[in-house]
Design an enzyme around this catalytic site. Structure first.
Site: not given
Length: 324
Positions: A116, A301
């Site tokens: 994000w 990630h």
């Protein structure tokens, strides 16, 4: 919550400035400045939304070369009010960043962030390109509906046991029913309702974020004030943004990338990132001729996986040379 051994990171440093900035609407945003006050300004944009910044994020940057700015977005980390979704949209966060830049008397800064944080970095950059020197982005998320749907179900293709635990928390629901039930619980004012849901959401995301099983035991997820604080801001604010399509028009960020196409960007992406699959990073790279895509072959990630951390440090070192 990022905490890890030193995987090529610069040594830990302490900020020389910590403060709160009143950004309006009853919100005050925590920020800190570390490194060289006369160095290249860089702002690090944390993920989530709602995850908050952590000390290790300072360590991606050479403290002799960079003036390092970290901040907690509205409702996250040390910002107040805690876990608030009121007046909390992408537009608000973009303008908070621009207000912070002006408050610190910074003409232009390098914008860095992951997941994000990459989304918000792009939203900021495409609206304020003259404020940016370039970008270091990791684990690309462009805020599309397909990406949100993937988080809420698709990740279970690779982590079925973690998805099962995530779903079991709301009675085995899937799809829209799963998300709506989580929203009902996360937005409840009652801790005995919102905390179990938040903890399950945060566990699910964390456990899907690394290529290999995390070395840490499940004890990191045991009930504690620190984990509960982190879990609620992450899960509640993330669900709020998911519910409102990230406060972005579908495909907006790729459509607007021309505004920053002249600026340099290094995109760091784990080959086996299940939270934000590499397909999205590749699409951004193709749309941005002045970008470099650095694929880490043995990573998922998390920004604190060894290969990702090393690649981010290398990216920051490269930018320091190019921008000097």
């Amino acid at each position: 919550m990022d905490s890890a051994p030193n995987f090529g990171l610069y040594p830990p440093i302490q900020p020389h400035t910590t403060a709160m900035l009143d950004v309006g609407n009853g919100h005050s945003v925590y920020y800190e400045v570390s490194g060289n006050p006369l160095g290249i300004p860089v702002v690090f944009v944390h993920g989530g939304p709602g995850a908050g910044s952590v000390a290790t994020q300072r360590q991606y940057f050479n403290p002799e070369k960079y003036c390092i700015v970290l901040f907690d977005q509205r409702g996250a980390g040390r910002s107040i009010p805690y876990a608030s979704i009121s007046h909390n949209t992408t537009d608000h966060l973009v303008e908070d960043m621009e207000m912070l830049r002006g408050h610190l008397n910074i003409d232009q800064w390098l914008v860095a962030g992951g997941s994000w944080g990459a989304t918000l970095a792009l939203a900021y950059g495409t609206r304020h390109p003259k404020s940016c020197l370039g970008f270091i982005l990791r684990g690309i998320f462009l805020g599309t509906q397909n990406e949100v749907d993937w988080f809420l179900g698709g990740m279970g293709t690779f982590f079925p046991e973690h998805f099962a635990a995530f779903s079991d928390q709301v009675g085995g629901r899937t799809g829209t029913d799963l998300f709506e039930t989580y929203c009902e619980r996360l937005f409840s004012p009652e801790p005995n309702i919102h905390l179990p849901a938040a903890r399950a959401w945060a566990r699910y995301e964390s456990l899907c974020s690394t290529l290999l099983p995390q070395a840490r035991s499940g004890g990191v997820f045991q009930s504690s004030p620190a984990f509960n604080h982190y879990a609620l801001t992450l899960a509640r604010i993330e669900a709020h943004y998911f519910k409102h399509n990230m406060f972005l028009r579908e495909g907006e960020l790729l459509a607007r990338v021309n505004a920053i196409a002249h600026l340099p960007a290094i995109i760091v992406q784990g080959r086996y990132d299940v939270v934000c699959p590499i397909k999205t990073a590749h699409a951004l790279h193709l749309a941005w001729p002045n970008s470099e895509l650095a694929v880490v072959p043995d990573a998922g990630h998390s920004g604190m996986e060894p290969g990702i951390a090393r690649a981010l440090v290398q990216a920051a070192d490269t930018m320091a040379v190019n921008l000097a």
